[in-house]
Enzyme design. Structure first.
Site, PDB file in Angstrom:
ATOM      1  N   GLY A 184      45.221 -64.774  23.904  1.00 40.77           N
ATOM      2  CA  GLY A 184      45.442 -66.183  25.009  1.00 40.77           C
ATOM      3  C   GLY A 184      44.306 -66.686  25.078  1.00 40.77           C
ATOM      4  O   GLY A 184      43.739 -65.605  25.675  1.00 40.77           O
ATOM      5  N   ALA A 185      44.401 -68.051  24.822  1.00 37.07           N
ATOM      6  CA  ALA A 185      43.378 -68.610  25.768  1.00 37.07           C
ATOM      7  C   ALA A 185      42.029 -68.282  26.713  1.00 37.07           C
ATOM      8  O   ALA A 185      41.393 -67.801  26.768  1.00 37.07           O
ATOM      9  CB  ALA A 185      43.961 -70.275  25.733  1.00 37.07           C
ATOM     10  N   ARG A 205      37.007 -67.861  17.621  1.00 37.63           N
ATOM     11  CA  ARG A 205      38.269 -68.104  17.689  1.00 37.63           C
ATOM     12  C   ARG A 205      37.994 -69.737  18.449  1.00 37.63           C
ATOM     13  O   ARG A 205      37.951 -70.440  19.574  1.00 37.63           O
ATOM     14  CB  ARG A 205      38.873 -67.941  19.099  1.00 37.63           C
ATOM     15  N   GLN A 218      52.987 -61.446  18.208  1.00 32.44           N
ATOM     16  CA  GLN A 218      52.718 -61.113  19.778  1.00 32.44           C
ATOM     17  C   GLN A 218      53.884 -61.130  20.076  1.00 32.44           C
ATOM     18  O   GLN A 218      54.118 -60.136  21.260  1.00 32.44           O
ATOM     19  CB  GLN A 218      51.753 -61.892  19.493  1.00 32.44           C
ATOM     20  N   ASP A 230      46.657 -73.098  24.064  1.00 30.39           N
ATOM     21  CA  ASP A 230      45.878 -72.739  23.514  1.00 30.39           C
ATOM     22  C   ASP A 230      45.104 -74.259  23.825  1.00 30.39           C
ATOM     23  O   ASP A 230      43.580 -74.111  23.977  1.00 30.39           O
ATOM     24  CB  ASP A 230      45.181 -72.068  22.112  1.00 30.39           C
ATOM     25  N   ASN A 256      49.504 -74.872  19.906  1.00 29.34           N
ATOM     26  CA  ASN A 256      50.042 -73.114  20.458  1.00 29.34           C
ATOM     27  C   ASN A 256      50.737 -72.012  18.824  1.00 29.34           C
ATOM     28  O   ASN A 256      50.141 -72.590  18.014  1.00 29.34           O
ATOM     29  CB  ASN A 256      51.135 -73.324  21.440  1.00 29.34           C
TER      30      ASN A 256
END
Length: 316
Positions: free
Chosen positions: A33-34, A68, A166, A207, A217
């Site tokens: 999760g960003a 990431r 998720q 994101d 995303n």
């Protein structure tokens, strides 16, 4: 942090006490999760400084950024810690301030977004943009949590979100914990559910959002946006202003992370494809701004034209 790779079967906290363990947690999606990985990155950088004789911060930041590459919040948080280091401020205090701000942003996003929901609306969401993805209430799910807390009767359909599920593992778990009516569907069922008139709006997280409103995303979000457009359903993106990347004019400039083939061929340890088959596995896709009805932030709601209105929102 909660090890999200184990949910919903096991609820377990893990403890990262150095930079390598933090990097591994981010890379392996133990934390995801960003906003959440931005927070983890900021704290990981502090751990790196504490456990090193190095006098500079840049090497730690570069290593964590490599975990990431798509979610801009990780870069935003690390750059913020870097500026703090240059100003000779206390790094841990700055990292803890990022957490406090994120909690406030989550709540504000929820308050702004719930105004878009009507009584008895059913929302479709993709991936996980709840408390597990942030420090508190989430982004997309914050809208649902806030509406539920305010007494609005809402229902949610959650895409399972292949290949790591998720939506199935995390989003349904969070919504059930909150007492919100949630129904799980496979990713390829969204069109049928929309055709049946079961969905009044789509709300997803992000994101990275380019200056023109193009939104990166979790992979599969673009599919949902196209389906929403085809069925005349509003498609909302919920994200803090720290997810806005004004250095990128369009989504074509957003780097897309590629994930290991085993996540597709051996999901959760079970072989589901022939050994040696070629795999293409981008972790994210980019939804064009033209498909986005509105972007919900902690400062308010922006609509097209996004290049102009997101700038105004950022500066408000």
């Amino acid at each position: 942090m909660i090890d999200q790779t184990l949910l919903p079967n096991e609820f377990k906290y893990i403890y990262c006490d150095d930079l390598p363990s933090t990097w591994e947690a981010i890379k392996s999606l133990r934390v995801r999760g960003a906003p959440a990985i931005g927070i983890a990155g900021a704290l990981g950088a502090v751990l790196g400084i504490w456990n090193s004789a190095a006098k500079t911060y840049e090497a730690f930041a570069a290593e964590l950024k490599s975990a990431r590459p798509t979610a801009v919040n990780l870069f935003w948080a690390l750059d913020r810690i870097s500026r703090t280091a240059e100003e000779n401020k206390v790094l841990l205090a700055e990292a803890l301030e990022i957490i406090a701000e994120d909690k406030a942003m989550c709540r504000a996003i929820g308050q702004h977004g719930m105004a878009l929901l009507n009584e008895n609306d059913t929302i479709l969401t993709h991936c996980n943009a709840g408390g597990l993805a942030t420090s508190d209430y989430g982004t997309a799910l914050a809208v649902m949590f806030s509406a539920h807390k305010a007494g609005k009767q809402i229902q949610v359909y959650a895409d399972e979100t292949r290949p790591l599920l998720q939506g199935a593992r995390l989003t349904t778990w969070e919504l059930m914990q909150a007492g919100i009516d949630v129904t799980l569907i496979c990713d390829n069922m969204a069109a049928q559910v929309m055709k049946e008139g079961k969905i009044q709006c789509v709300i997803v997280g992000a994101d990275r959002i380019a200056a023109n409103g193009d939104t990166a995303n979790k992979i599969g979000t673009y599919n949902v946006a196209i389906l929403a457009e085809a069925h005349g359903i509003p498609f909302y993106v919920a994200a803090p202003t720290s997810t806005l990347d004004f250095a990128l004019e369009t989504g074509a400039e957003i780097p897309i992370e590629q994930r290991a083939a085993e996540e597709v061929t051996k999901g959760f340890g079970k072989l589901t494809a022939p050994e040696g088959v070629k795999v293409y596995s981008p972790a994210f896709d980019v939804t064009p701004a033209a498909l986005v009805t509105a972007i919900i932030t902690e400062k308010g709601i922006a609509r097209a034209p996004y290049t102009e209105n997101l700038n105004a929102l950022r500066d408000s």
